[in-house]
Design a protein around this motif. Structure first.
Motif, PDB file in Angstrom:
ATOM      1  N   VAL A 267     -10.849   9.219  -5.278  1.00 34.56           N
ATOM      2  CA  VAL A 267     -10.043  10.353  -5.692  1.00 34.56           C
ATOM      3  C   VAL A 267      -9.468  10.045  -7.065  1.00 34.56           C
ATOM      4  CG1 VAL A 267      -8.009  11.758  -5.177  1.00 34.56           C
ATOM      5  CG2 VAL A 267      -9.470  10.951  -3.308  1.00 34.56           C
TER       6      VAL A 267
ATOM      7  N   ALA B  49      -5.770  14.528  -0.958  1.00 35.82           N
ATOM      8  CA  ALA B  49      -7.206  14.232  -0.839  1.00 35.82           C
ATOM      9  C   ALA B  49      -7.398  12.779  -0.405  1.00 35.82           C
ATOM     10  CB  ALA B  49      -7.915  14.505  -2.164  1.00 35.82           C
TER      11      ALA B  49
ATOM     12  N   THR C  16     -11.350   4.655   1.012  1.00 34.97           N
ATOM     13  CA  THR C  16     -10.993   5.549  -0.080  1.00 34.97           C
ATOM     14  C   THR C  16     -10.215   4.817  -1.165  1.00 34.97           C
ATOM     15  OG1 THR C  16     -10.871   7.364   1.507  1.00 34.97           O
ATOM     16  CG2 THR C  16      -9.819   7.727  -0.627  1.00 34.97           C
TER      17      THR C  16
ATOM     18  N   GLY D 185     -10.445  16.448   0.280  1.00 35.96           N
ATOM     19  CA  GLY D 185     -10.451  15.097   0.838  1.00 35.96           C
ATOM     20  C   GLY D 185     -11.221  15.037   2.153  1.00 35.96           C
TER      21      GLY D 185
END
Lengths: 660, 486
Positions: free
Chosen positions: A19, A29, A40, A396
């Motif tokens: 992100v 997200a 992530t 996301g």
């Protein structure tokens, strides 16, 4: 395992989802993707500015407040951060029906950002990194990762860009040369904008603005109106019980004739009106210049003085967004009652920035031309924290789905304001910064703030977005709802128990016992008004009549007929949505459809007939013909085959058989 | 009505052909082609024609059978390229000599060349689908073709020119405005503008409601114009009813279409009286076995009179007012079965020449039926003398009948739009009821944002009327009654 050109192993730089950006869109997200189980990485230029409120220190409002609660229902950050930082609360629209109430909170900026950071730090599988992304890495057509200014490459199967106003951002303050900046005091992202543009994406320019902030110690409070915080123990979050900070008041004052004259005299010095700034600005959140020009007959405009935080004397002058030069800002402020001796701490400014017209997106917020790349927030032409957060959480979720090979997750217009927001963006496009309104939703009675968690909680749970404690809260809420409904349906109230209360509420007294549910159908009675401290059947009402759940039940009981009608309308829309339109349709060959409609359809590539019908320029007649064309096209296979057959039919001079 | 994209007899985009002029011998006949292949089809039948044909210019050319090249006729061909055509598609018109066999041969040649025979109303249906006409105007086209009275012709023309469409579109705009007002109220609680007061919304709703109501009031008249007013001839046997019936339809034969009675004891014919459409009903069958004169009027009333718009009570000039007529008159009014005005007609005036003005001074001294109307109908003693032999009083009878039914109605005064069909009446009635329900809901303190759902329904009703929202089903309903070639 990827290898860099210099041969260095990059295994540690490998993620499922990356992100870019740590604002309202980015933090949602990142958190959503990680909660879905995707490894992530969130990269942002300044980790200390995660969750920054770059404009006014407020969350919620009419429609926007519903979105904030929908994001929360999906396990998001915004609701909890707002609860942890709100220092002033109003439930807007209370003079209207509860279906359109809008919760709005003033927040302490510092507390808000800290809460966001705390919540993100608590998410397993989410890494934060300070850095400026300058380029995208591609795997063929697909996105493959990002490159930072330092030359580091991070690989991922999905990338979410939430760049806000940073893409080639330029700040304007009157006639001076504009300053390149993504936000006050922060550099813009130029290389990333160029990199995206180089991929052939269509771009546009929008502008938005902020008002000056002033030193609260220089305000004459005897000349402004006090606005108390509503006392409710309201929480944006349906799951958690964040501790509310102490509450503060706001103040209201008004612009007058003198301010109008000052602004008019200096209009050509405004970046917007002087022509220095070309981007289009939001009609619904206009600068004071806009207000003076567009509403010349309005003698005064309302101004809110909002505290920036518990430990700050700064006030945000809501309503006076401007791009006029410093001395003009000072002059007009001093014409406002109460602000005669005010001192500016931060000047107002206008900022223009790149956005990407959102018809280039799918409803999952993935770009059509670059699989795996997602956009969310102002980059899509919206304005507002809540709009950004709503897109952020959807992007996301879908980035995680893309990385994990799961089906995309989208929301319908009768399911959530999130669905309205994204569908509007993708099928209708934007020609000014997009803000949500209740009037944009067709199914307002279904999309309430009080039932956001009933609407979206079960979906969040099945997607894996909820932590265990959130699932428990969801289940507890469901049980509470059933208990309340059961009690209302089963409990009989006698005239002598309730007639005094009905008299107070100017409602017709009862002549015989009825079930509470029946009584609640009267539009003038809410559970809170009717049942608070009321003794029924020898005991008090066994639930919290002021709570969310009781409120939601009350709305559904009282407007049952209307709610039912909306459900039926929504059902009709879903029938249309069931007619799928593939992206491979050769719209330009469909000659029975008007040229305008064909080109719009080809540009937007709607996923189904209901979406096609919402595209401006596509008429009902076009829609009818589209159905016929698609059916015929499906029967005859590819357009090449069809053309060949047409040619054969016309050369044989035989009657063309009518297709069944 | 649910949208059903999966089914319905949807139009295919092929090229259609039909003879646009009526069947039978005539000096000329016109065939029409429409569709993406219209010009290609035409080229096979008219090989001398330039390609592409010059738009909107009549060209004389040979027409041949595409199978063997045999000459069929020489005809005038006019091409209208899309979208500037009636249907919005490529359209070609072919004028040929009007022999039935010749016309059939040309049509079959066009079918051989690739066209398909059109279904009734298919040309107009395509025009609607291509946005050339809205549904209301398409209905007006049908009315215009069917018009057998100047009054219907006038109303249909006005409607085709968009009178009703504009009114409906305007009403839809007003409903949308109302909704916008409500939503503004909800969306901008803290903005500078003072909030919109509920009173203003209610006032606006009342305004729209009354406009819809006024439009709705035109429906009986519009439907009367389209269907024709039912004028029933009643009276004792040998009162001259059938002679009068024949005289009235005979004199108008040129524009009369006799329709066999739907019930075995009545004859019905469409006729224009004084410029207005009527369905004239002769109750001739009642003569047989209806010897009981006392029950005459009541018998008639039971069967036909309840639905009549006008009753012509016939009595020869040389016969006395009797108990049959008396019993008949007692059926009038609120308590009886006859709601329509009754006009006393003294027939066989030639047997007993009377006053030149046609008024019969010997009529019974009683209030004439319909005298409670303030629209200029006949008063006491105002019975009309007619003679089918001399023609005396017939013109006056026609004028009076038209005046009794149509005078005082909207069309006779203004060019205001009329609802001429049940579909239109039902749509406007639905919108009217929903707007009214909206005001009621507000008065009952139901919040505007919930009540606004009534406005949505009202919009839907008006949109469906105009064809802004349309389903195969609505289209089928509208086009079912079209003649082929339109």
């Amino acid at each position: 395992m990827g290898q860099r050109e210099d041969g260095m192993e990059t295994g540690g730089n490998r993620y499922d989802v990356i992100v870019i950006g740590g604002g309202h869109a980015g933090s949602e997200a990142g958190s959503a993707a990680a909660r879905m189980g995707a490894r992530t990485l969130l990269i942002t230029p300044d980790l200390d500015r995660i969750g920054q409120m770059s404009c006014n220190p407020a969350i919620g409002g009419v429609a926007k407040g519903v979105v904030a609660r929908e994001v929360d229902a999906l396990g998001g950050v915004m609701g909890r951060a707002t609860d942890a930082s709100r220092i002033h609360f109003r439930m807007l629209n209370q003079s209207r029906g509860p279906a359109v109430w809008g919760p709005r909170a003033q927040c302490d900026r510092g507390l808000y950002a800290r809460a966001v950071r705390r919540i993100l730090d608590g998410v397993d599988g989410l890494d934060l990194l300070q850095g400026l992304v300058v380029a995208l890495e591609l795997d063929g057509e697909r996105v493959g990762g990002v490159r930072t200014r330092e030359g580091e490459v991070f690989r991922a199967r999905a990338v979410v860009v939430t760049a806000g106003t940073f893409l080639r951002g330029r700040i304007h303050r009157g006639g001076d040369d504009p300053v390149a900046a993504g936000r006050e005091g922060e550099p813009p992202a130029v290389e990333l904008a160029q990199a995206l543009e180089a991929r052939g994406l269509e771009m546009g320019r929008f502008k938005t603005g902020t008002p000056p902030r002033i030193d609260g110690r220089t305000v004459d409070y005897s000349r402004v109106e006090l606005q108390e915080s509503h006392p409710e123990d309201f929480r944006f979050s349906a799951y958690g019980r964040e501790t509310l900070p102490e509450q503060r008041v706001c103040w209201i004052t008004w612009t007058g004739e003198e301010l109008r004259e000052i602004v008019e005299r200096n209009l050509e010095r405004s970046a917007v009106y002087g022509g220095a700034l070309a981007g289009k600005g939001p009609r619904y959140c206009p600068s004071i210049e806009d207000k003076i020009v567009r509403f010349p007959n309005n003698p005064r405009h309302q101004i809110f003085l909002e505290p920036e935080g518990l430990h700050s004397q700064e006030l945000y002058v809501n309503g006076l967004s401007t791009s006029l030069p410093p001395e003009v800002q000072r002059a007009f402020l001093r014409s406002v009652p109460g602000l005669e001796r005010s001192r500016i701490t931060r000047l107002g400014y206008a900022i223009e920035y790149d956005y990407f017209p959102p018809h280039q997106l799918r409803h999952s917020l993935e770009l059509r031309v670059i699989p795996g790349l997602f956009f969310a927030g102002q980059i899509n032409g919206t304005t507002g924290y809540e709009e950004a957060a709503g897109q952020g959480i959807v992007a996301g979720i879908n980035a995680a789905c893309a990385a994990q090979g799961r089906e995309p997750v989208t929301f319908e217009r009768d399911e959530a304001y999130l669905g309205v927001l994204i569908d509007d963006l993708v099928t209708r496009g934007v020609d000014e910064p997009y803000r949500l309104f209740t009037s944009r939703a067709e199914f307002r009675l279904l999309l309430r703030q009080d039932n956001a968690v009933e609407r979206l909680g079960p979906r969040a749970r099945s997607l894996g977005l909820l932590a265990e404690w959130q699932e428990e809260a969801l289940e507890e809420r469901r049980e509470r709802r059933e208990r309340i409904l059961g009690w209302l349906a089963d409990t009989v109230v006698r005239p002598e128990e309730v007639n005094a209360r009905l008299g107070e509420l100017e409602s017709t007294p009862l002549s015989q016992p009825v079930r509470v549910l029946e009584l609640l159908r009267r539009p003038e009675l809410s559970p809170e008004k009717l049942l608070r401290d009321l003794e029924v059947g020898g005991g008090v009402v066994p639930f919290d009549v002021t709570g969310d759940v009781a409120g939601a039940v009350g709305v559904e009981v009282r407007y049952a007929g209307y709610v039912q009608r909306e459900r039926e309308r929504a059902e009709r829309l879903r029938e249309k949505a069931a007619f799928r339109l593939g992206e491979e349709l050769p719209y330009m060959d469909f000659e029975t459809i008007s040229y305008e409609a064909r080109s719009k359809l080809e540009k937007v590539l709607p996923e189904n007939l209901a979406q096609a019908g919402r595209i401006p320029g596509v008429s009902p007649a076009d829609l009818q013909n589209l159905v016929l064309e698609v059916r015929r096209w499906k029967r005859s296979g590819s357009p090449q085959q069809k053309k060949a057959r047409d040619a054969e039919a016309s050369s044989s001079a035989l009657p063309v058989p009518r297709l069944p | 009505m649910a949208f059903q994209p999966g089914e319905g007899n949807a139009m295919e985009v092929d090229t259609i052909v039909a003879v646009a002029t009526p069947p039978g011998r005539g000096a000329l006949a016109l065939l029409r082609l429409s569709g993406p292949g219209a010009f290609e089809v035409l080229a096979r039948v008219a090989p001398e024609l330039a390609r592409p044909p010059s738009p909107r210019r009549a060209v004389l050319t040979s027409l041949v059978d595409p199978d063997d090249g045999a000459l069929l006729d020489r005809g005038l061909v006019t091409c209208f390229p899309a979208p500037a055509s009636y249907t919005g598609e490529d359209v070609a018109e072919v004028s040929v000599h009007g022999g039935p066999l010749l016309v059939a041969m040309v049509e079959s040649a066009l079918v051989s060349a690739g066209a398909r025979s059109a279904e009734p109303g298919e040309f107009t249906r395509r025009a609607v689908l291509h946005g050339k006409l809205d549904l209301v105007r398409a209905e007006a086209v049908a009315d215009l073709i069917d018009a057998d009275s100047p009054a219907l012709h006038r109303a249909a023309l006005h409607q085709m020119e968009g009178g009703l469409s504009h009114r409906l579109a305007g009403l839809r705009e007003e409903v949308l405005e109302l909704e916008a007002l409500v939503m503004h109220h909800v969306d901008f609680p803290d903005e500078d503008d003072p909030p919109v007061s509920v009173d203003r919304v209610v006032e606006g709703a009342r305004e729209v409601e009354s406009r819809l109501g006024r439009l709705l009031e035109t429906a009986p008249e519009g439907e009367l114009l389209r269907e024709g007013a039912v004028a029933v001839l009643a009276g004792r046997p040998n009162a001259g009813k059938s002679s009068l019936y024949n005289a009235l339809i005979g004199e108008e034969r040129a524009i009369v279409t006799p329709v066999p009675g739907t019930t075995r004891d009545a004859l019905e014919a469409r006729v224009s009286l004084g410029g207005y459409p009527f369905r004239l009903v002769d109750t001739a069958g009642l003569r047989e076995g209806a010897g009981d004169i006392e029950r005459l009027g009541i018998e008639v009333a039971r069967r036909y009179l309840a639905g009549a718009d006008l009753v012509l009570l016939c009595l020869p000039v040389d016969e006395e007012w009797g108990p049959g007529e008396e019993a008949f008159l007692e059926e009038r009014g609120d308590t009886g079965s006859i709601g329509a005005p009754v006009l006393l007609v003294r027939t066989c005036a030639d047997r007993n020449p009377g006053p030149r003005d046609g008024a019969d001074r010997s009529a019974p001294r009683r209030e004439e039926p319909g005298s409670d109307r303030s629209d200029g109908g006949p008063r006491v003693g105002g019975a009309l003398r007619v003679s089918v032999k001399t023609g005396e009083g017939l013109a006056r009878l026609r004028e009076t009948a038209a005046a009794l039914v149509y005078q005082g109605l909207v069309t006779s005064r203004t060019d205001a739009p009329l609802l001429t069909r049940r579909r239109q009446r039902e749509g406007v009635a639905r919108a009217h009821a929903e707007v009214r329900a909206f005001s009621r809901a507000l008065e009952m303190a139901i919040p505007a944002e919930a009540a606004v759902s009534h406005l949505k329904e009202a919009e839907g009703a008006l949109e469906e009327l105009l064809g802004v929202i349309t389903t195969d089903d609505v289209l089928d309903r509208v086009f079912r009654r079209f003649c082929i070639g339109k």
